[in-house]
Design an enzyme around this catalytic site. Sequence first.
Site, short mmCIF file in Angstrom:
data_model
loop_
_atom_site.label_atom_id
_atom_site.label_comp_id
_atom_site.label_asym_id
_atom_site.label_seq_id
_atom_site.Cartn_x
_atom_site.Cartn_y
_atom_site.Cartn_z
N ARG A 118 -31.93 82.12 49.38
CA ARG A 118 -31.49 81.37 48.20
C ARG A 118 -30.09 81.76 47.71
NH1 ARG A 118 -36.65 82.70 46.33
NH2 ARG A 118 -38.22 81.20 47.00
N LYS A 140 -17.28 72.83 49.04
CA LYS A 140 -18.16 71.87 49.70
C LYS A 140 -18.64 72.47 51.01
CE LYS A 140 -16.63 67.37 48.02
NZ LYS A 140 -16.19 66.03 48.44
N GLU A 182 -3.79 66.04 55.74
CA GLU A 182 -4.31 66.49 54.44
C GLU A 182 -3.19 67.09 53.58
OE1 GLU A 182 -7.36 65.93 53.36
OE2 GLU A 182 -8.53 65.54 55.17
N LYS A 224 -5.10 71.46 45.58
CA LYS A 224 -6.55 71.30 45.67
C LYS A 224 -7.27 72.18 44.64
CE LYS A 224 -10.55 70.69 48.43
NZ LYS A 224 -11.16 70.45 49.73
N GLU A 234 -17.33 67.09 41.52
CA GLU A 234 -16.90 65.75 41.88
C GLU A 234 -17.53 64.67 41.03
OE1 GLU A 234 -16.39 65.13 46.04
OE2 GLU A 234 -16.27 62.97 45.84
N ARG A 238 -11.86 64.87 41.03
CA ARG A 238 -11.96 65.44 42.37
C ARG A 238 -12.05 64.36 43.44
NH1 ARG A 238 -15.41 70.62 44.57
NH2 ARG A 238 -14.93 70.32 46.76
N ASN A 242 -10.26 62.28 48.09
CA ASN A 242 -10.77 61.48 49.20
C ASN A 242 -9.85 60.32 49.57
OD1 ASN A 242 -13.17 62.98 49.61
ND2 ASN A 242 -14.03 62.04 47.77
N HIS A 245 -10.15 58.68 52.91
CA HIS A 245 -11.36 59.20 53.54
C HIS A 245 -12.45 58.14 53.71
CE1 HIS A 245 -9.46 63.04 53.07
NE2 HIS A 245 -10.51 63.69 53.56
N HIS A 249 -13.68 57.82 57.23
CA HIS A 249 -15.06 58.06 57.65
C HIS A 249 -15.60 56.89 58.47
CE1 HIS A 249 -16.38 61.38 54.59
NE2 HIS A 249 -15.66 61.85 55.58
N HIS A 262 -10.85 64.34 62.45
CA HIS A 262 -10.99 63.97 61.04
C HIS A 262 -9.61 63.66 60.42
CE1 HIS A 262 -12.36 63.97 56.89
NE2 HIS A 262 -11.48 64.90 56.59
#
Lengths: 368, 368
Positions: A118, A140, A182, A224, A234, A238, A242, A245, A249, A262
């Site tokens: 955990r 993330k 990026e 960032k 997010e 935030r 993207n 993106h 994607h 990517h």
Amino acid sequence: MRTLNVDLADRSYPIYIGEGLLDDLRYFEPHIRGRQVAIVTNETIAPLYLDRLQKTLAGYKVTTVVLPDGEAYKQWETLQLIFDGLLTARHDRKTTLIALGGGVIGDMTGFAAACYQRGVDFIQVPTTLLSQVDSSVGGKTGINHPLGKNMVGAFYQPQAVIIDTATLKTLPPRELSAGLAEVIKYGFICDEPFLTWLEAHMDDLLALEPTALTEAIERSCAAKARVVGADEKETGVRATLNLGHTFGHAIETHMGYGVWLHGEAVGAGTVMALEMSHRLGWLTKAELDRGIRLLAAAKLPVVPPQEMNAEHFLEHMAVDKKVLDGRLRLVLLQGLGGAVVTAEFPREILEETLRADYQALVGQAGEH
Amino acid sequence: MRTLNVDLADRSYPIYIGEGLLDDLRYFEPHIRGRQVAIVTNETIAPLYLDRLQKTLAGYKVTTVVLPDGEAYKQWETLQLIFDGLLTARHDRKTTLIALGGGVIGDMTGFAAACYQRGVDFIQVPTTLLSQVDSSVGGKTGINHPLGKNMVGAFYQPQAVIIDTATLKTLPPRELSAGLAEVIKYGFICDEPFLTWLEAHMDDLLALEPTALTEAIERSCAAKARVVGADEKETGVRATLNLGHTFGHAIETHMGYGVWLHGEAVGAGTVMALEMSHRLGWLTKAELDRGIRLLAAAKLPVVPPQEMNAEHFLEHMAVDKKVLDGRLRLVLLQGLGGAVVTAEFPREILEETLRADYQALVGQAGEH
């Protein structure tokens, strides 16, 4: 060596940037609580840097976990290998995981740290430009699911990010360009002067000139860190990170994970976001052309794949995480440096963007 | 209907306790953000309560995921079925997962909620006494690993816990007793007057008398909520909730998951913790006997399995999560109602505890 601090409500952590940090225990020691450490890396990175990091951490009880390399392995079965390694060597709750590699290693190691007993500590040691300026900052973590990228994961912050810029010397040129996508993105969304700096230093960056690299990485991480610090989970600003993106994607999913890198998909996706912003009247033609030229100078693809039509894009974009209550939200620019997240655009404008002649646009941009 | 609030630093949530809540939308509605809901349950519970809950939630877009029943399925492959269901029905980040079932369903659904798209809302609807008084409160979620129980998981809080006491009517008597082990535990660790109340009402509880049940559940949840509120991430006092659990986990692991119910193992494990506390001079013989009598009155096993010897216990206890830096920490009692977490005990005392004649102890306790 430069140090940046990421400020978060309940958790803050430093990012160290410099040459040779991999060999310097001083950057690791303050962030390791117990005597146990597990280095997680992959088959490509292990022969290059694992020995050196093990030598640096010789004072600890070190377990190593070497995973297969590639986005295709960013899934549960591979994650399980990390848990197997930790449990077999009886790592307890005070252990520290160290992610040595690119974004896939960072995302999986971070998620393993978030879940093992955990939650245990972890440190990011990103070895690709992309992971240095993007995935190692912001917490993330996660894995892919057969039905979608990054669908299973956690927001989980590292104890520290240690960026050794010398590791970029072993990075393939295509991946360097992917990382630059990026870097350039931060200029587009929130730092117009950075675009001017990048135009002046793109050749130095492609030649891995150390001062330019450190500057670009620091400025990207700072951008960032600012955005993530303002919105860790997010819920708002935030999402501007993207940019490109959602289109990107769709490209990655349609072409199959790993066929386009990517950053390459983000490069072409960003051109589409700029085109749509121009179509909405939010960017001038000169700004659009300037954006395309900068991405092309970084040796990025600026034209979406020929095998994809508008219907392909729409289909893939409908399962993107940025869809809330069935409405598609996109990151668009109101001027260079001014990103907005919006669902307020006519459907036709989106469809025209998906049908635009990008080959012709690139030709026009180059004519300046 | 009674309402309790669990106060946590960054997140608080209510626990509703009463008869027939399953049919009452008012308890669900305030805690569901979007229009999508996914009910996760198992093959045993589905025929009993799934239709009723679906009827209550008829105003939402409801997806149902029915998992196989049992602790043996508390693992990744089963968790994956939840993600498959969510992605196939295109659930977005505003979805709400509802755990309808016992502890295994609650732990897996909570962990799925923690990980799906890096975190979505969930509501606990526990249908066993054990999950009502223990696993539905406190935010521990997770799955087992072949090398250890609950080794992969997250701390993740529900939006609400909705306890319909009428669901206990379909619970097998053995599972009722297993739940009472955790109820009694709260008295032992922090509420001596509750032990007196339980001695007076044990027959009512075994007969499912509604007023007694509600009182016992509320008092247990309140005790757990107090402890968890003071220490969400188990860095200190929360560990006292594990009274009997280190011995109990050894029993569960050795016998094979599911052969002894969790609560049964905790019952026998608690007797061992009481015996060791007495051996250290921290409990009187009268207190030890009182404890054994109360556990026996709840129809719990108070003697560890005959096939286990001291070496078996020591081996299993060495990989327990309560081991920090290689030192075994145990929850012991300094008087009834006064739990402590400590590694400060002579090794011989532990070994004598593991070798004690529990059959004889139970005989002595019964003679009062």
